[in-house]
Design a protein around this motif. Sequence first.
Motif, PDB file in Angstrom:
ATOM      1  N   TYR A  10       0.798  -0.908  -0.065  1.00 41.77           N
ATOM      2  CA  TYR A  10       0.283  -0.077  -0.004  1.00 41.77           C
ATOM      3  C   TYR A  10       1.041   1.295   0.441  1.00 41.77           C
ATOM      4  O   TYR A  10       1.603   1.578   0.644  1.00 41.77           O
ATOM      5  N   HIS A  11       0.897   2.291  -0.894  1.00 36.48           N
ATOM      6  CA  HIS A  11       1.622   3.121  -0.675  1.00 36.48           C
ATOM      7  C   HIS A  11       1.578   3.685  -0.113  1.00 36.48           C
ATOM      8  O   HIS A  11       2.847   4.713   0.729  1.00 36.48           O
ATOM      9  N   PHE A  12       0.701   4.080   0.977  1.00 29.41           N
ATOM     10  CA  PHE A  12       0.539   4.833   2.589  1.00 29.41           C
ATOM     11  C   PHE A  12       1.287   4.051   3.692  1.00 29.41           C
ATOM     12  O   PHE A  12       2.175   4.257   4.789  1.00 29.41           O
ATOM     13  N   CYS A  13       2.155   2.644   3.429  1.00 33.27           N
ATOM     14  CA  CYS A  13       3.071   2.007   3.830  1.00 33.27           C
ATOM     15  C   CYS A  13       4.430   1.642   3.734  1.00 33.27           C
ATOM     16  O   CYS A  13       4.939   0.386   4.018  1.00 33.27           O
ATOM     17  N   GLU A  14       4.245   1.785   2.549  1.00 32.50           N
ATOM     18  CA  GLU A  14       4.845   1.547   1.475  1.00 32.50           C
ATOM     19  C   GLU A  14       6.630   1.538   2.576  1.00 32.50           C
ATOM     20  O   GLU A  14       7.908   1.018   2.278  1.00 32.50           O
ATOM     21  N   ASN A  15       6.747   2.267   3.052  1.00 32.47           N
ATOM     22  CA  ASN A  15       7.996   2.369   3.904  1.00 32.47           C
ATOM     23  C   ASN A  15       7.658   1.952   5.768  1.00 32.47           C
ATOM     24  O   ASN A  15       8.303   2.516   6.404  1.00 32.47           O
ATOM     25  N   ALA A  16       7.041   0.629   5.622  1.00 31.59           N
ATOM     26  CA  ALA A  16       6.599   0.162   7.186  1.00 31.59           C
ATOM     27  C   ALA A  16       8.024   0.109   7.579  1.00 31.59           C
ATOM     28  O   ALA A  16       8.891  -1.485   6.840  1.00 31.59           O
ATOM     29  N   SER A  17       8.108  -0.199   8.390  1.00 28.74           N
ATOM     30  CA  SER A  17       9.369  -1.542   9.091  1.00 28.74           C
ATOM     31  C   SER A  17       8.955  -1.262  10.987  1.00 28.74           C
ATOM     32  O   SER A  17       8.105  -1.441  11.450  1.00 28.74           O
ATOM     33  N   VAL A  18       9.818  -2.598  10.972  1.00 28.33           N
ATOM     34  CA  VAL A  18      10.068  -3.068  12.631  1.00 28.33           C
ATOM     35  C   VAL A  18      10.234  -1.936  13.196  1.00 28.33           C
ATOM     36  O   VAL A  18      11.782  -1.941  12.955  1.00 28.33           O
ATOM     37  N   ILE A  19      10.285  -1.566  14.193  1.00 31.28           N
ATOM     38  CA  ILE A  19      11.149  -0.660  14.730  1.00 31.28           C
ATOM     39  C   ILE A  19      10.939  -1.111  16.499  1.00 31.28           C
ATOM     40  O   ILE A  19      11.731  -0.498  17.223  1.00 31.28           O
ATOM     41  N   GLY A  20      10.709  -2.313  17.115  1.00 30.92           N
ATOM     42  CA  GLY A  20      11.129  -2.944  18.451  1.00 30.92           C
ATOM     43  C   GLY A  20      10.232  -4.405  18.682  1.00 30.92           C
ATOM     44  O   GLY A  20       9.970  -4.969  17.396  1.00 30.92           O
ATOM     45  N   THR A  21      10.598  -4.768  20.166  1.00 33.26           N
ATOM     46  CA  THR A  21       9.787  -6.061  20.319  1.00 33.26           C
ATOM     47  C   THR A  21       9.292  -6.012  21.869  1.00 33.26           C
ATOM     48  O   THR A  21       9.599  -4.989  22.769  1.00 33.26           O
ATOM     49  N   VAL A  22       8.452  -6.827  22.260  1.00 27.99           N
ATOM     50  CA  VAL A  22       7.782  -7.319  22.885  1.00 27.99           C
ATOM     51  C   VAL A  22       8.538  -7.540  24.377  1.00 27.99           C
ATOM     52  O   VAL A  22       8.850  -8.356  24.025  1.00 27.99           O
ATOM     53  N   SER A  23       9.193  -7.346  25.168  1.00 28.65           N
ATOM     54  CA  SER A  23       9.820  -7.977  26.442  1.00 28.65           C
ATOM     55  C   SER A  23       9.676  -7.926  27.673  1.00 28.65           C
ATOM     56  O   SER A  23       8.173  -6.999  28.158  1.00 28.65           O
ATOM     57  N   GLU A  24      10.155  -8.511  28.909  1.00 30.18           N
ATOM     58  CA  GLU A  24       9.652  -8.152  30.236  1.00 30.18           C
ATOM     59  C   GLU A  24      10.301  -6.936  31.089  1.00 30.18           C
ATOM     60  O   GLU A  24       9.816  -7.121  32.027  1.00 30.18           O
ATOM     61  N   LYS A  25      10.992  -6.945  29.973  1.00 35.42           N
ATOM     62  CA  LYS A  25      12.552  -6.273  31.006  1.00 35.42           C
ATOM     63  C   LYS A  25      12.299  -5.201  31.678  1.00 35.42           C
ATOM     64  O   LYS A  25      12.241  -5.065  33.180  1.00 35.42           O
ATOM     65  N   TYR A  26      11.106  -4.044  31.936  1.00 28.08           N
ATOM     66  CA  TYR A  26      10.657  -2.869  32.851  1.00 28.08           C
ATOM     67  C   TYR A  26       9.110  -2.923  32.212  1.00 28.08           C
ATOM     68  O   TYR A  26       8.900  -2.377  31.562  1.00 28.08           O
ATOM     69  N   PRO A  27       7.909  -3.732  32.965  1.00 33.67           N
ATOM     70  CA  PRO A  27       7.237  -3.558  32.794  1.00 33.67           C
ATOM     71  C   PRO A  27       6.405  -2.834  32.577  1.00 33.67           C
ATOM     72  O   PRO A  27       6.533  -1.593  33.599  1.00 33.67           O
ATOM     73  N   SER A  28       5.376  -2.267  32.279  1.00 36.67           N
ATOM     74  CA  SER A  28       5.160  -1.054  31.887  1.00 36.67           C
ATOM     75  C   SER A  28       5.592   0.010  31.238  1.00 36.67           C
ATOM     76  O   SER A  28       4.786   1.584  31.156  1.00 36.67           O
ATOM     77  N   LYS A  29       6.565   0.213  31.031  1.00 35.27           N
ATOM     78  CA  LYS A  29       7.459   0.939  30.618  1.00 35.27           C
ATOM     79  C   LYS A  29       7.759   0.949  29.180  1.00 35.27           C
ATOM     80  O   LYS A  29       8.384  -0.279  28.336  1.00 35.27           O
ATOM     81  N   VAL A  30       8.604   1.891  28.204  1.00 29.66           N
ATOM     82  CA  VAL A  30       8.897   2.069  26.473  1.00 29.66           C
ATOM     83  C   VAL A  30      10.380   2.078  27.007  1.00 29.66           C
ATOM     84  O   VAL A  30      10.603   2.801  27.518  1.00 29.66           O
TER      85      VAL A  30
END
Lengths: 375, 332
Positions: free
Chosen positions: B288-308
């Motif tokens: 889709y033209h509006f997603c042509e640069n879609a990318s992975v930006i991160g992962t989910v872990s248990e390191k610091y719960p409730s934090k980014v």
Amino acid sequence: MNELQLKDLYDGFRDPKTIRMLAKEIEELAKGLDETLNIMEVCGGHTHTIMKYGLPQLLPANIAFIHGPGCPVCIMPKERIDHAIALAKMENTILLTLGDMIRVPGSKTSLAVERAAGHDIRALYTPMDALKIAKENPDKKVVFFAIGFETTTPMTSAVIKHTVDQGIKNLFFHINHVLVPPAVDAIMADGKAKINAFIGPSHVSVITGAKIYASLPEDYNTPVAVSGFEPVDVLQGILMMVRQKLEGRAELEIQYTRAVTMEGNLKAQQLNDTYMRPRAHFRWRGIGDIPDSALELRPEYDYLDAEKLFADILPTEPIDDHKLCICGTILKGLAKPMDCKVFGKACTPNSPLGSCMVSSEGSCNAYYRYAGVLG
Amino acid sequence: MKSVQLSHGGGGEETNTLINDLFYRYFENDILIKAEDAAVLEVKKKIAFTTDSFTVSPIVFNGGDIGKLSIAGTVNDLAMMGARPLYLSSAFMIEEGLSYDTLKQIVESMAKELAKSGAKIVCGDTKVVPRGSLDKIFINTAGIGEIEQEDISVSNLEQGDVIMASRDVGRHGATILMEREGLDISSDLQSDCETLWPAVEGLIKEDIAVHSLRDATRGGLSAVLNEWAQASDICIEVEEDSVGISDQVRGICEMFGFEAMDLANEGTFILAVASEDAEKALQVLRQYHFCENASVIGTVSEKYPSKVVLHSAHGTSRFLDLPKGELLPRIC
């Protein structure tokens, strides 16, 4: 030739490889230090860079930062915020100011609250907009509540110059411009502060020249590096000071040579001198009264001076921070935010009791937000 | 120049003219033109229901206008729940004196935007208020959609999930800021305002295990990630350099001291996808033209719960905060 892009001005100074190399070199050299280097970064802009880029994580334990008083919003005493509020509440008035000033509470309310109550209060992106607003509203009083260190003073002076030259009759100024060197002296005065190195604010020095810090190495035997605001700049400044320490030197050095000279911007200095002069006293939130630490309009411009023209409605009683607040001690490096009894409890970024919690550039605020981060 | 008058909202002849010439003409469908007191709808599946009010200054901006925004915004809220947008209401509150041509332009762009998802406006309302009561025009749209994929929720993130962004962030916020403040900067920066349903439909058709979807509107990427981390009590670890930020947005942020990750988007969504489906999800999105640069930006872990946590390319980490207060530029 390719056009110069904005990013060309900063990309190289954020380069991950360069950052890591500089950190590595500092770590190696710092092994030879015989005491911890307690660096005060005077300016809030540096605090922001240090926090945003996580520089303490890259540096050895014997390189420590003590966040300085260099945020113009944090140091504004409550009675002067009350001035802004009182001015904004005058009939037929537009109050103009910059950035965070809108949010910070005075003794009772904040400008944001008063704006919501219907008073015309605007945050400017550039002080020059004050001229436009005054011309567009000839029937209203427009008051510019001017804040900032030496960096932003020339912009206010330029607005004053245009006001005078163009004969604008409805634009008035409430001047809260403050000066870096007297504040640093106030922190060092009692000889108890742990600070033994200074990162000099470079944007201030673009205007004033590095010369304003010349007395620091002499008076306190500390290295000073006038550094830029990108992570590579800050790390290079630290490296310069580590080298000074190892070589037994205490000197004023300029890291930010791409914009700072010893003399500074003489035209801007002259512009400031034309319209402003040192103010006998200014009360700094968190530090207290410091003589000659701020500027005021020269008497010949009394007719533009909101503090004089509207003196009858401006509160004069000093309002101190909560007595449990230990910002003054934190600024000297003698205590950490966590040592304060009200930190994170009664005092939070949403309801700050003291200056260090007020803005994102204050040390308590930074600790509050980054607490628990990350080795 | 023709303008909207108080009489256009009075319920009489002028109101009828406005409805017939403008709203029926551009929004025409069987349900709407019945002109009953309420639209009668037939829905067979579980439905999602949402509402949003739109106010933006300026009402026409680079990359869209309040009309496009009012459709894309509500349709996107439905899409983010895995729901196919079907029926919308639209309520206009118009300041007396708004140019008729501007209103027509807004209605036209609403119709154009509706076509992208196939949703219909089935009921509506128009009020005209005296000059000064509001700023030009407010639009409220509510929408109903049929849930095509269940269990998409802010509290569904799992350890190991992959976090993706559908494109670069901060465009809408930076565009509006530039135009609103009359910043004299020459730039071809455009809002990302866009209907996202086609891409979401594509993911559902390909059976991608999507755990959470959210469009990064007010509060930007920072707000979405923090809301997810808190609702699912997990940690989201983001590689700072993998978050796309255009040079123009970066430049505006540099000058005014904003963080691109805090700026609003109107056609950018964040996905949490099971790791085994990540690669396939990217392939689908990039069609889709509006997603042509879609990318992975991160992962989910248990390191610091409730934090980014943001990891920098130079090896440091910091928490990414929820943006607070109004956006105010740093002073120096």
